[in-house]
Design an enzyme around this catalytic site. Structure first.
Site, PDB file in Angstrom:
ATOM      1  N   ASP A   8       0.884  -1.150   0.000  1.00  0.00           N
ATOM      2  CA  ASP A   8       0.000   0.000   0.000  1.00  0.00           C
ATOM      3  C   ASP A   8       0.931   1.212   0.000  1.00  0.00           C
ATOM      4  O   ASP A   8       2.135   1.077   0.272  1.00  0.00           O
ATOM      5  CB  ASP A   8      -0.898  -0.031   1.240  1.00  0.00           C
ATOM      6  N   ASP A  10       0.067   5.098   1.064  1.00  0.00           N
ATOM      7  CA  ASP A  10      -0.099   6.004   2.206  1.00  0.00           C
ATOM      8  C   ASP A  10      -0.150   5.232   3.514  1.00  0.00           C
ATOM      9  O   ASP A  10      -0.896   4.258   3.634  1.00  0.00           O
ATOM     10  CB  ASP A  10      -1.391   6.813   2.058  1.00  0.00           C
TER      11      ASP A  10
END
Length: 180
Positions: A8, A10
């Protein structure tokens, strides 16, 4: 070790919290001049389920009647202007990516793909990843597993040889429901 490691963006690789918060406050000031800034901690509590929900939550918090459909494009424009103002890798991330050079690395995020690639390019990391996919690049947003399944197929990897690294339940849900 996994042959494919999907990250991922952020909250996992980069801390983009201050740029997101600044974009929210700038967007609200444009659509409703005089709106006081929302504390960064409050905005961050609204992050993690996509920009539209972030905007909806911020509008509700600020007590504004403007609709998310009206404000979302303004927020996205404001965020595009601030993508790299303060966004940085978390400490140790670059060293961890260096240590994983034997594996294929990819990014799968709910942030728009063009923004994600701009951030990683600005941080000098685009070449570390075989693919950087985000909203607009995949058939559905996490936790829907369609993006992860498509990424596995694109890179010719089996789910048993892949790891997903994230900081939220959406990454866990995407992995737990992925059936390539």
């Amino acid at each position: 070790m996994a042959r494919l490691i999907v990250f991922d963006l952020d909250g996992t690789l980069v801390d983009s919290s201050r740029d997101i918060a600044a974009a929210v406050d700038a967007a609200l000031a444009l659509v409703a001049p005089g709106t006081p800034p929302i504390p960064v901690e409050t905005i961050l509590s609204f992050v993690g389920e996509g920009a539209r929900l972030l905007v909806e939550r911020c509008l509700a918090h600020a007590g504004l009647a403007a609709g998310a459909d009206e404000v979302l494009p303004v927020y996205l424009d404001c965020y595009r202007e601030r993508l790299l103002d303060s966004t940085r890798f978390y400490p140790g991330v670059e060293e961890a990516l260096d240590a994983l050079r034997g594996a294929t690395l990819a990014v799968l995020t709910n942030k728009p793909g063009d923004m994600s690639r701009t951030i990683l390019d600005g941080l000098g990391a685009t070449g570390r990843f075989a693919r950087v996919w985000g909203a607009g690049d995949v058939p559905a947003r996490k936790p829907d597993p369609a993006g992860l399944v498509a990424l596995l197929a694109e890179l010719g990897r089996d789910a048993a040889d892949a790891w997903m690294v994230g900081d939220s339940a959406t990454a866990v849900e995407a992995v737990s429901t992925a059936k390539p």
